[in-house]
Design an enzyme around this catalytic site. Structure first.
Site, PDB file in Angstrom:
ATOM      1  N   LYS A  22       1.206  -1.074  -0.011  1.00  0.00           N
ATOM      2  CA  LYS A  22      -0.221   0.219  -0.005  1.00  0.00           C
ATOM      3  C   LYS A  22       1.172   0.864   0.074  1.00  0.00           C
ATOM      4  CE  LYS A  22      -1.504   2.209   3.352  1.00  0.00           C
ATOM      5  NZ  LYS A  22      -2.235   2.281   4.203  1.00  0.00           N
ATOM      6  N   ASN A  23       1.973   0.621   0.959  1.00  0.00           N
ATOM      7  CA  ASN A  23       3.253   2.125   1.284  1.00  0.00           C
ATOM      8  C   ASN A  23       3.719   2.660  -0.311  1.00  0.00           C
ATOM      9  OD1 ASN A  23       1.421   2.866   3.424  1.00  0.00           O
ATOM     10  ND2 ASN A  23       3.172   1.957   4.996  1.00  0.00           N
ATOM     11  N   CYS A 126      -5.040   8.709   9.628  1.00  0.00           N
ATOM     12  CA  CYS A 126      -4.605   7.935  11.208  1.00  0.00           C
ATOM     13  C   CYS A 126      -4.233   9.023  12.248  1.00  0.00           C
ATOM     14  CB  CYS A 126      -3.886   7.206  10.944  1.00  0.00           C
ATOM     15  SG  CYS A 126      -3.641   5.528   9.918  1.00  0.00           S
ATOM     16  N   ASP A 317       6.280   1.430  11.135  1.00  0.00           N
ATOM     17  CA  ASP A 317       4.689   0.395  10.990  1.00  0.00           C
ATOM     18  C   ASP A 317       4.319  -1.189  11.435  1.00  0.00           C
ATOM     19  OD1 ASP A 317       3.237   2.939  10.264  1.00  0.00           O
ATOM     20  OD2 ASP A 317       3.673   1.993   7.987  1.00  0.00           O
TER      21      ASP A 317
END
Length: 430
Positions: A22-23, A126, A317
């Site tokens: 995703k990143n 977030c 993360d």
């Protein structure tokens, strides 16, 4: 509203395919705004954040088509997505879209470079500390942009002849700001040198794609990145690299629950530091032809101290997931967070399962316990939510995780991947 129900006690055995990162996918998708040709991305994960960014890019005029194919009997998607931004119809990224995902703020770089202006809402995403956009603004200003903040929006305008190459040294390492300045500098006049740049694999992946589009970037993967501006970029085809955070998460899940699992379609080199910490905790880790094998049979979990750091250090993360693993260690471990403030929101929820964790500043002291007991818990952010799933795999009885929309932002079909390896994990709707 969906919840995740976990009944602990089952070991994990089997194969888990790792999705595209995703990143990496998010900045790659945003890079499509730099060209009027088609950028084709393979191995794009099917995630809520990806779908939200597709809506945002569509707002700017991108034509997007998706060719999905089911893999491994429906276990996951490996999608090919085509992005064509022939005409930018809007240089405004409105609050109602940007507020839902922080990374959508990154469109400011390509819009400013290609169209000479951008109006982008301050970001959401977030709730991890303040995560300011100062570095983005300072860096773009170094390239000649005039920037004003008004009414919750960043208004950026390039000089009449376009952005101007410059030397900019980040006062602190920032992956997002490195992405944005690297994209913006590809179309700037002259050469840009970024000092103290992020070295993450996702930055390297973006540079690889941009170079395939005709950019001239060198030094990616080091702390100094050089970009020679070009007049225009063309289309390209690029495969998103494997998700190292998903890789580390499932490796920790196996270390927690016990078992023998092969993580397919991933690379150990993407997360050496994290894998070494998992190895020290008692898991056996080896590379296979297609990925990584994680084994923990019988041996207990050992306490390991970690400190989060920019790549190649321990990823922030994976901090919450590793804390979940350490709750069952045979001693005391210390986990220090240096990247983000306020990234210990999962501590109170882990305590509901019986974990013994105390905080002192940016360090958590985790006293391992012999047993965890299932309980209702609430996800507070993306990575914290999956730490609760990991803890639930080893907890006695039932753990019910609410607010799982956080999980859907970053983990593709998590419950299916774990269930196919023997875990009792299911999604339930109220």
């Amino acid at each position: 509203m969906d919840r995740i129900r976990i009944v602990g006690g089952n070991e994990l055995h089997g194969v888990i395919p790792i999705s595209g990162a995703k990143n990496a996918a998010l900045p790659l998708m945003i890079a499509s705004l730099l060209t009027d040709d088609t950028l084709t991305l393979e191995n794009v994960p099917h995630l809520a954040d990806v779908e939200q960014l597709i809506r945002i890019l569509g707002n700017h005029g991108a034509d997007i088509s998706v060719n999905g194919r089911r893999e491994r009997q429906g276990e996951s998607y490996a999608r090919t997505v085509h992005f064509t931004s022939r005409n930018i119809v809007s240089t405004t990224a409105p609050y109602e879209l940007v507020s839902k995902m922080r990374a959508s703020f990154w469109v400011i770089g390509p819009l400013l470079a290609r169209e000479g202006k951008a109006r982008v809402s301050l970001p959401g995403g977030c709730a991890i500390g303040t995560r300011p956009v100062d570095l983005f603004i300072e860096g773009l200003a170094a390239l000649g942009a005039n920037i004003e903040i008004d009414g919750g929006y960043v208004n950026a305008t390039a000089p009449a002849g376009g952005l101007i190459g410059a030397r900019y040294v980040f006062p602190k390492v920032s992956v997002g700001a490195t992405h944005v300045l690297m994209m913006a500098a590809t179309l700037a006049n002259g050469t840009t040198v970024l000092g103290n740049a992020a070295r993450e694999p996702e930055v390297v992946d973006l540079a690889k794609c941009l170079n395939a589009m005709g950019a001239k970037i060198s030094g990616q993967g080091t702390s100094t990145v050089t970009i020679e501006g070009v007049r225009s970029l063309s289309g390209a085809r690029h495969r998103v690299l494997p998700d190292r955070i998903e890789t580390g998460t499932y490796a920790m899940a196996v270390a927690m629950a016990g078992g023998d699992v092969i993580l397919e379609d991933t690379e150990a080199s993407l997360l050496d530091t994290a894998l070494e910490a998992i190895r020290r905790a008692g898991a056996q880790i080896s590379e296979t032809n297609s990925g990584i094998r994680i084994v923990r049979n019988g041996a207990g979990i050992k306490p390991v101290d970690i400190v989060t750091d920019p790549f190649p250090g321990f990823p922030t993360d994976l901090q919450a997931q590793f804390m979940g693993l350490m709750t069952r260690s045979s001693g005391v471990s210390h986990i220090t967070e240096t990247i983000f403030e306020n990234r210990f929101m999962h501590v109170q929820e882990l305590a509901r399962l019986g974990a013994k964790i105390s905080l002192s500043g940016q360090t958590a002291k985790v006293e391992g316990v012999s047993r965890l007991k299932g309980a209702p818990v609430m996800a507070t952010d993306l990575r914290a939510s999956v730490s609760l799933v990991i803890a639930g795999l080893a907890a006695e009885g039932e753990t019910m995780v609410s607010r799982v929309y956080h999980l859907d932002r970053g983990f593709e079909r998590l419950e299916e991947k774990l269930t196919r390896c023997g875990a009792h994990v299911e999604r339930v709707s109220d």
